[in-house]
Design an enzyme around this catalytic site. Structure first.
Site, PDB file in Angstrom:
ATOM      1  N   SER A 570       8.378   2.914  -4.183  1.00  0.00           N
ATOM      2  CA  SER A 570       7.219   2.446  -4.931  1.00  0.00           C
ATOM      3  C   SER A 570       7.606   2.296  -6.403  1.00  0.00           C
ATOM      4  O   SER A 570       8.500   1.520  -6.719  1.00  0.00           O
ATOM      5  CB  SER A 570       6.038   3.406  -4.727  1.00  0.00           C
ATOM      6  OG  SER A 570       4.838   2.823  -5.157  1.00  0.00           O
ATOM      7  N   ASP A 655       1.216  -3.709   3.028  1.00  0.00           N
ATOM      8  CA  ASP A 655       1.243  -2.738   1.931  1.00  0.00           C
ATOM      9  C   ASP A 655       0.121  -3.031   0.932  1.00  0.00           C
ATOM     10  O   ASP A 655       0.001  -4.153   0.436  1.00  0.00           O
ATOM     11  CB  ASP A 655       2.605  -2.798   1.230  1.00  0.00           C
ATOM     12  CG  ASP A 655       2.870  -1.586   0.357  1.00  0.00           C
ATOM     13  OD1 ASP A 655       1.919  -1.101  -0.272  1.00  0.00           O
ATOM     14  OD2 ASP A 655       4.023  -1.141   0.311  1.00  0.00           O
ATOM     15  N   HIS A 690       2.030   0.762   2.930  1.00  0.00           N
ATOM     16  CA  HIS A 690       2.808   1.483   1.919  1.00  0.00           C
ATOM     17  C   HIS A 690       3.424   2.773   2.464  1.00  0.00           C
ATOM     18  O   HIS A 690       4.532   3.138   2.096  1.00  0.00           O
ATOM     19  CB  HIS A 690       1.900   1.820   0.742  1.00  0.00           C
ATOM     20  CG  HIS A 690       2.628   2.109  -0.533  1.00  0.00           C
ATOM     21  ND1 HIS A 690       3.417   1.176  -1.174  1.00  0.00           N
ATOM     22  CD2 HIS A 690       2.698   3.232  -1.296  1.00  0.00           C
ATOM     23  CE1 HIS A 690       3.927   1.705  -2.273  1.00  0.00           C
ATOM     24  NE2 HIS A 690       3.508   2.947  -2.374  1.00  0.00           N
TER      25      HIS A 690
END
Length: 720
Positions: A570, A655, A690
């Site tokens: 991330s 995501d 995610h």
């Protein structure tokens, strides 16, 4: 501690020597003459402020935007997956073995430590071979009959992805509200179950964040509604059981798109709070939980660069705030006078201690702090004004309050772990100071923590600042630079990366890897200033700190450039992209998970989920200074014609945090410009977001992919 007999030492030496010889002998050869996908170039000028910035791969966001190239995007991602399958084809058996090895360490049939609340013991349990959990409770005593509240294994059948969250029991113990996400976009539908009859009510509330708060009338539920496009939490609504959901009343509407909002209940059960918070400022509203139809009252109007968080205890509210306090302080105010001029200081700001939060009990206060990068907990007895700290006794660890929902309890439940200590749950008597280990994560297969070494080291950054590094390795390591080392980092949002245990990591450690965490600026390990020195116009400190940690570990002979690997996800994926551009020669391989790599373009597009919440973290590129600075480090914008390390990139088609097209574009541009023969692989999970797969075993397939990639670069093949 007992010393090992000489024959055992000799055996360990022989095993280590034999493994090194295997690693020298068995080299994994990436398939030759396999052509990677070539993405079509469709130039688009995405610059501003007079800057011409051409993005050849902007079209890849069409699946997200439902544009004309949607099908072409999916075809490209599938082609990249096929290429990854081919390149990793010779490692298929090895990946399967790694998956089985990691899965075999997990106790499949297990049960959590019961948590007592309002007359019931609540716990989860898992069954052998099952991916999800069963949520259960027992009334009054652990000898009582079990009530199964939710069987998530059964609920998840037929779904590629399934997340159940936000479990919330009504004050009379009769109703359960819970959220379900089946797409992995973190958009939950809330359902309400009657725990006496088993009936799921028709009151299905859509487009929520999953959490909720019951009023004390046992029929009014407050929840957070999301914008389906931007995924911003925009409204707090109120639902009365049995009423028309389309007519639910909006009790709060957030107009500042920089703020996240949520709703919750004080542990005392007396108040319901709405919290609105951006990166640098916040605002709370509250009502009595006995008066669900009352208008929410502002606790203290938001102030520039002031964060505050409120809880209730007895005849006062407690406030944790950075108002005139860089490292936060604790204050109190009467229930009827909540604005700032009435606040009275209890714990002052300290330059060497970050006050992270409090856990409120009727007669006790638990204060969570961070000093020298490590967590500590202070217990304050409010009946006799005594206070003391818990002692944890390891050089690098993580300790934090666990589930403590019972307001009148005198027992603190806390969690403890370190790089060598499996996750542990303790009950600590705040009156007698006795502690009891309630449960420690069982690592099947004979894990022995004495066979591993953990250290806390300090690297020196280019500006002289000392950067903590937590490190773990198998006992017997020879520090001659030949060991492979995986360096992990994040460094954003003030999120501190603590030294925690991972049974999966043993698959690297037992194969000779060293594992290290770089506690770089942008996190909050060393206090609030640590965070502020790694954000906005100081963001590059995050990247140079990580590079300096890598060079430190090489200089200390833990590893060498030929064996140094980096990993982040991330915002940590942004870190990976930046260090690749800045020092591509330092790393043999990099894993970038769901990486945020197209910083400028994303932050210019407010239709992309969560963008407006991020301006205080990265800056708003509509301002030229911010645009220029962000462009100077944005990984996608700084890809150049040069040699790059081996790279594995992972993403998810759905995501909600970092859209799939950022890593996809990045990989396409790297393929176009890189001058080396190193491998670049892009793996897209076409049914997840995610956080990856939702099952408690399926995610191990992603870990096995990552570990196989690293071990292949070190020469490991099936059988190692």
């Amino acid at each position: 501690m007992k010393k090992l007999p000489l024959f055992a030492v000799a055996l360990i030496t022989f095993i280590s020597y034999s493994f090194n010889k295997i690693m020298e002998r068995k080299i994994y050869h990436w398939p030759a003459n396999v052509t990677p996908p070539v993405a079509e170039k469709k130039p688009k000028d995405v610059g501003m402020h007079g800057d011409k910035r051409i993005d050849d791969y902007y079209w890849m966001n069409d699946y997200f935007k439902k544009g004309p190239d949607s099908t072409e995007v999916v075809n490209y991602l599938n082609a990249e997956n096929a290429y990854e399958d081919t390149m990793m084809g010779g490692l298929k058996t090895f990946r399967e073995d790694l998956f089985k090895e990691m899965k075999a360490r997990i106790k499949e049939k297990d049960e959590s430590v019961p948590v007592f609340k309002n007359g019931y013991f609540y716990y989860t349990r898992t069954d052998e071979g099952k991916q999800y959990y069963k949520y259960c409770r027992k009334k009054g005593t652990l000898d009582a009959p079990e009530e199964m509240l939710l069987d998530v294994d059964a609920m998840a059948e037929g779904h590629n992805y399934y997340s159940a969250a936000g479990f919330n029991i009504s004050p009379d113990n009769k109703l359960l509200a819970f959220g379900v996400d089946t797409l992995s976009r973190r958009i939950y539908n809330i359902y309400i179950k009657n725990l006496e009859t088993g009936e799921i009510y028709a009151d299905e509330i859509q487009l929520t964040s999953g959490g909720s708060a019951w009023a004390n009338d046992n029929k009014t539920l407050f929840y957070t509604e999301k914008n389906p496009a931007t995924l911003l939490t925009e409204r707090i609504k109120k639902h009365v059981l049995g009423s028309d959901i389309s007519k639910d009343v909006v009790v709060y509407n957030e107009t500042d798109h920089s703020n996240y909002i949520g709703v919750g209940k004080s542990k005392s059960g007396k108040y319901i709070f709405i919290q609105s918070q951006a990166t640098m400022s916040s605002e709370s509203r509250f009502i009595s939980a006995d008066e669900p139809n009352a208008d929410f009252k502002i606790f203290q109007p938001r102030m520039k660069d002031v964060l505050y968080d409120v809880d209730h205890q007895g005849d006062r509210f407690l406030i944790v705030t950075n108002w005139n306090a860089k490292n936060f302080r604790l204050m109190e105010t009467p229930l009827t006078k909540t604005t700032g001029e009435n606040w009275k200081e209890i714990i002052p700001n300290r330059t060497d201690v970050l006050l992270e939060g409090i856990d409120v009990f009727k007669d006790f206060l638990v204060v969570s702090e961070r000093k020298n990068g490590l967590l500590q907990m202070e217990i304050r007895n409010l009946t006799n004004n005594d206070h003391h700290y818990l002692d944890f006794g390891e050089p690098a660890y993580a300790a934090y309050p666990g589930a403590n929902p019972e307001y009148s309890s005198t027992t603190l439940r806390y969690n403890y772990t370190s790089l060598t200590t499996p996750s542990s749950v303790f009950d600590y008597s705040m009156t007698t100071r006795d502690k009891q280990l309630m449960k420690q994560q069982e690592v099947l297969g004979g894990y022995d923590k004495t066979q591993y070494v953990t250290e806390r080291l300090y690297a020196t950054a280019k500006d002289g600042v000392k950067i903590p590094v937590s490190i773990v390795y198998k006992k017997g390591l020879t520090r001659n630079g030949s060991a492979p080392l995986l360096l992990y980092g994040y460094g954003s949002y003030g999120n501190s990366m603590d030294a925690t245990f991972s049974s999966n990591r043993l698959s690297l450690l037992d194969r000779g890897f060293v594992y290290a965490i770089a506690h770089i600026r942008g996190g909050q390990e060393m206090g609030r200033q640590w965070y502020e020195d790694g954000k906005l116009m100081k963001k590059k400190n995050t990247f140079t700190d990580f590079i300096d940690c890598g060079e430190f570990l090489i200089n200390e002979k833990f590893t060498s450039k030929e064996h140094l690997y980096a990993m982040g996800g991330s915002a940590g994926g942004l870190l990976m992209g930046a260090i690749m551009n800045m020092r591509p020669d330092l790393w043999h391989g990099i894993i970038a998970a769901v990486p945020f790599v197209d910083v400028v373009t994303t932050m210019l597009d407010e239709s992309i989920p969560l963008t407006t919440n991020e301006f205080d973290e990265w800056g708003n590129p509509k301002n030229k200074d911010a645009y220029d600075y962000m462009k100077s480090y944005s990984p996608y914008d700084n890809v150049d014609k040069k040699a790059y390390p081996n790279l594995l990139v992972t993403t998810g088609l759905h995501d909600s945090q970092v859209q799939y097209f950022e890593p996809a574009k990045w990989v396409a541009k790297l393929r176009e410009l890189k001058t080396d023969n190193n491998v670049i692989l892009l793996h897209t999970n076409m049914s997840a977001g995610h956080g990856g797969a939702s099952g408690r075993f399926d995610y191990l397939k992603d870990v096995a992919l990552q570990y196989a990639f690293l071990l292949a670069l070190e020469g490991a093949t099936p059988g190692n």
